[in-house]
Design a protein around this motif. Structure first.
Motif, PDB file in Angstrom:
ATOM      1  N   LEU A  10       0.925 -25.712  -1.336  1.00 35.91           N
ATOM      2  CA  LEU A  10      -0.369 -25.939  -1.957  1.00 35.91           C
ATOM      3  C   LEU A  10      -0.274 -25.101  -3.405  1.00 35.91           C
ATOM      4  N   ALA A  11       0.339 -23.939  -3.279  1.00 37.09           N
ATOM      5  CA  ALA A  11       0.169 -23.365  -4.540  1.00 37.09           C
ATOM      6  C   ALA A  11       1.358 -23.867  -5.529  1.00 37.09           C
ATOM      7  N   ASP A  12       2.213 -24.711  -5.003  1.00 32.28           N
ATOM      8  CA  ASP A  12       3.175 -25.413  -6.080  1.00 32.28           C
ATOM      9  C   ASP A  12       2.229 -26.314  -6.630  1.00 32.28           C
ATOM     10  N   VAL A  13       1.467 -27.060  -5.853  1.00 36.89           N
ATOM     11  CA  VAL A  13       0.839 -28.242  -6.433  1.00 36.89           C
ATOM     12  C   VAL A  13      -0.164 -27.734  -7.637  1.00 36.89           C
ATOM     13  N   VAL A  14      -0.849 -26.749  -7.303  1.00 37.97           N
ATOM     14  CA  VAL A  14      -1.785 -26.008  -7.958  1.00 37.97           C
ATOM     15  C   VAL A  14      -0.898 -25.470  -9.394  1.00 37.97           C
ATOM     16  N   ARG A  15       0.120 -24.724  -9.313  1.00 36.33           N
ATOM     17  CA  ARG A  15       0.983 -24.489 -10.375  1.00 36.33           C
ATOM     18  C   ARG A  15       1.703 -25.366 -11.217  1.00 36.33           C
ATOM     19  N   LEU A  16       1.895 -26.403 -10.539  1.00 31.49           N
ATOM     20  CA  LEU A  16       2.719 -27.655 -11.505  1.00 31.49           C
ATOM     21  C   LEU A  16       1.792 -28.712 -11.886  1.00 31.49           C
ATOM     22  N   GLN A  17       0.592 -28.636 -11.441  1.00 26.82           N
ATOM     23  CA  GLN A  17      -0.309 -29.913 -11.773  1.00 26.82           C
ATOM     24  C   GLN A  17      -0.550 -30.012 -13.372  1.00 26.82           C
ATOM     25  N   PRO A  18      -0.500 -31.293 -13.851  1.00 30.94           N
ATOM     26  CA  PRO A  18      -0.508 -32.394 -12.969  1.00 30.94           C
ATOM     27  C   PRO A  18       1.197 -32.574 -12.824  1.00 30.94           C
ATOM     28  N   THR A  19       1.366 -33.175 -11.641  1.00 28.91           N
ATOM     29  CA  THR A  19       2.742 -33.317 -11.287  1.00 28.91           C
ATOM     30  C   THR A  19       2.856 -34.671 -10.444  1.00 28.91           C
ATOM     31  N   LYS A  20       4.221 -34.854 -10.216  1.00 25.46           N
ATOM     32  CA  LYS A  20       4.142 -36.316  -9.462  1.00 25.46           C
ATOM     33  C   LYS A  20       5.287 -36.051  -8.021  1.00 25.46           C
ATOM     34  N   ASN A  21       5.319 -37.075  -7.445  1.00 24.00           N
ATOM     35  CA  ASN A  21       6.194 -36.708  -6.221  1.00 24.00           C
ATOM     36  C   ASN A  21       7.479 -36.492  -6.397  1.00 24.00           C
ATOM     37  N   LYS A  22       8.193 -36.811  -7.420  1.00 23.81           N
ATOM     38  CA  LYS A  22       9.618 -36.421  -7.588  1.00 23.81           C
ATOM     39  C   LYS A  22       9.755 -35.125  -8.184  1.00 23.81           C
ATOM     40  N   GLU A  23       8.670 -34.224  -8.843  1.00 22.76           N
ATOM     41  CA  GLU A  23       8.914 -32.932  -9.282  1.00 22.76           C
ATOM     42  C   GLU A  23       8.730 -32.241  -7.980  1.00 22.76           C
ATOM     43  N   LEU A  24       7.642 -32.626  -7.001  1.00 23.74           N
ATOM     44  CA  LEU A  24       7.404 -31.736  -5.889  1.00 23.74           C
ATOM     45  C   LEU A  24       8.607 -32.108  -4.894  1.00 23.74           C
ATOM     46  N   GLN A  25       9.121 -32.943  -4.839  1.00 21.38           N
ATOM     47  CA  GLN A  25      10.306 -33.371  -4.054  1.00 21.38           C
ATOM     48  C   GLN A  25      11.489 -32.575  -4.417  1.00 21.38           C
ATOM     49  N   GLU A  26      11.826 -32.308  -5.684  1.00 24.22           N
ATOM     50  CA  GLU A  26      12.871 -31.294  -6.191  1.00 24.22           C
ATOM     51  C   GLU A  26      12.301 -30.025  -5.856  1.00 24.22           C
ATOM     52  N   GLN A  27      11.196 -29.549  -5.945  1.00 19.81           N
ATOM     53  CA  GLN A  27      10.561 -28.033  -5.731  1.00 19.81           C
ATOM     54  C   GLN A  27      10.538 -27.740  -4.370  1.00 19.81           C
ATOM     55  N   TRP A  28      10.479 -28.890  -3.491  1.00 19.01           N
ATOM     56  CA  TRP A  28      10.289 -28.338  -1.813  1.00 19.01           C
ATOM     57  C   TRP A  28      11.641 -28.632  -1.234  1.00 19.01           C
ATOM     58  N   GLY A  29      12.647 -29.258  -1.929  1.00 16.16           N
ATOM     59  CA  GLY A  29      14.044 -29.519  -1.539  1.00 16.16           C
ATOM     60  C   GLY A  29      14.114 -30.739  -0.494  1.00 16.16           C
ATOM     61  N   LEU A  30      13.106 -31.791  -0.496  1.00 15.04           N
ATOM     62  CA  LEU A  30      12.847 -33.022   0.157  1.00 15.04           C
ATOM     63  C   LEU A  30      13.689 -33.936  -0.211  1.00 15.04           C
ATOM     64  N   ASP A  31      13.966 -34.895   0.537  1.00 11.97           N
ATOM     65  CA  ASP A  31      15.201 -36.000   0.323  1.00 11.97           C
ATOM     66  C   ASP A  31      14.380 -37.127  -0.228  1.00 11.97           C
ATOM     67  N   SER A  32      13.036 -37.516  -0.117  1.00 14.65           N
ATOM     68  CA  SER A  32      12.533 -38.435  -1.068  1.00 14.65           C
ATOM     69  C   SER A  32      11.021 -38.324  -1.239  1.00 14.65           C
ATOM     70  N   GLY A  33      10.774 -39.265  -1.955  1.00 15.21           N
ATOM     71  CA  GLY A  33       9.280 -39.217  -2.528  1.00 15.21           C
ATOM     72  C   GLY A  33       8.229 -39.270  -1.480  1.00 15.21           C
ATOM     73  N   SER A  34       8.783 -40.279  -0.404  1.00 11.04           N
ATOM     74  CA  SER A  34       7.996 -40.610   0.504  1.00 11.04           C
ATOM     75  C   SER A  34       7.658 -39.283   1.507  1.00 11.04           C
ATOM     76  N   GLU A  35       8.483 -38.608   1.732  1.00  6.91           N
ATOM     77  CA  GLU A  35       8.420 -37.290   2.313  1.00  6.91           C
ATOM     78  C   GLU A  35       7.406 -36.346   1.859  1.00  6.91           C
ATOM     79  N   VAL A  36       7.334 -36.331   0.432  1.00  4.03           N
ATOM     80  CA  VAL A  36       6.228 -35.517  -0.412  1.00  4.03           C
ATOM     81  C   VAL A  36       5.093 -36.111   0.195  1.00  4.03           C
ATOM     82  N   HIS A  37       4.876 -37.456  -0.009  1.00  3.97           N
ATOM     83  CA  HIS A  37       3.656 -38.057   0.269  1.00  3.97           C
ATOM     84  C   HIS A  37       3.042 -38.034   1.681  1.00  3.97           C
ATOM     85  N   GLN A  38       3.885 -37.844   2.771  1.00  3.72           N
ATOM     86  CA  GLN A  38       3.824 -37.888   3.967  1.00  3.72           C
ATOM     87  C   GLN A  38       3.206 -36.163   4.048  1.00  3.72           C
TER      88      GLN A  38
END
Length: 173
Positions: free
Chosen positions: A15-43
């Motif tokens: 959540l801190a990442d979302v606040v700090r990076l906003q406005p952002t998109k799934n791809k940016e959060l995916q990279e920040q969180w080390g996830l494999d896909s944008g759908s994992e971010v959405h989930q």
């Protein structure tokens, strides 16, 4: 049980990442969180942070005011609403974005390509970032409202307002 207790430590960090990076998109959060896909971010957003984020008119991810208070992190953008013409008064960005902001064409100058901005960053700061990193920095600055894209033969960029109207604060990451 307060809202603060309801979030896991991982959820608070993200959540801190979302606040700090906003406005952002799934791809940016995916990279920040080390996830494999944008759908994992959405989930994760829908499953863990549903009450603390929303998508704006451009489908960009933004944190609610409660989210910023909960994690005690400064948002990545201040201002930028319709009252000030969409131009932010403060942006918090990583070092490369600050360097790009410093050299990209001003609002009254001819917009320039990613490669042109890359060459100016190299010259001004004696660094050699990959062209893709400069492209991402420009796109991130565009999402924050500090840079606009002008489509010519290739996408070109310039500031949305004079440099002195936007304070740039360099973040740790």
């Amino acid at each position: 049980m307060t809202d603060d207790d309801a979030l896991s430590e991982q959820a608070k960090e993200r959540l801190a990442d979302v606040v700090r990076l906003q406005p952002t998109k799934n791809k940016e959060l995916q990279e920040q969180w080390g996830l494999d896909s944008g759908s994992e971010v959405h989930q994760f957003l829908e499953g863990e942070l549903k009450d603390y984020y929303y998508r704006d008119d451009n489908s960009l991810i933004r944190a609610t005011a409660e989210a910023a208070e909960l994690v005690d992190v400064e948002p990545g953008v201040e201002g930028g609403d319709d009252e000030d013409g969409g131009v932010p008064s403060v942006i918090r960005v990583p070092q490369l974005e600050a360097q790009v902001f410093e050299v990209v064409a001003g609002p009254d100058e001819r917009s320039e390509s990613v490669v042109s901005v890359l060459n100016k960053v190299r010259e001004a700061f004696d660094v050699d970032p990959p062209v893709e990193d400069v492209r991402q920095a420009l796109q991130s600055l565009r999402r924050k409202g500090a840079v606009e894209v002008i489509y010519r033969t290739v996408p070109t960029f310039r500031l949305t307002a004079p440099r002195e109207e936007i304070d740039v604060e360099v973040s740790e990451s």
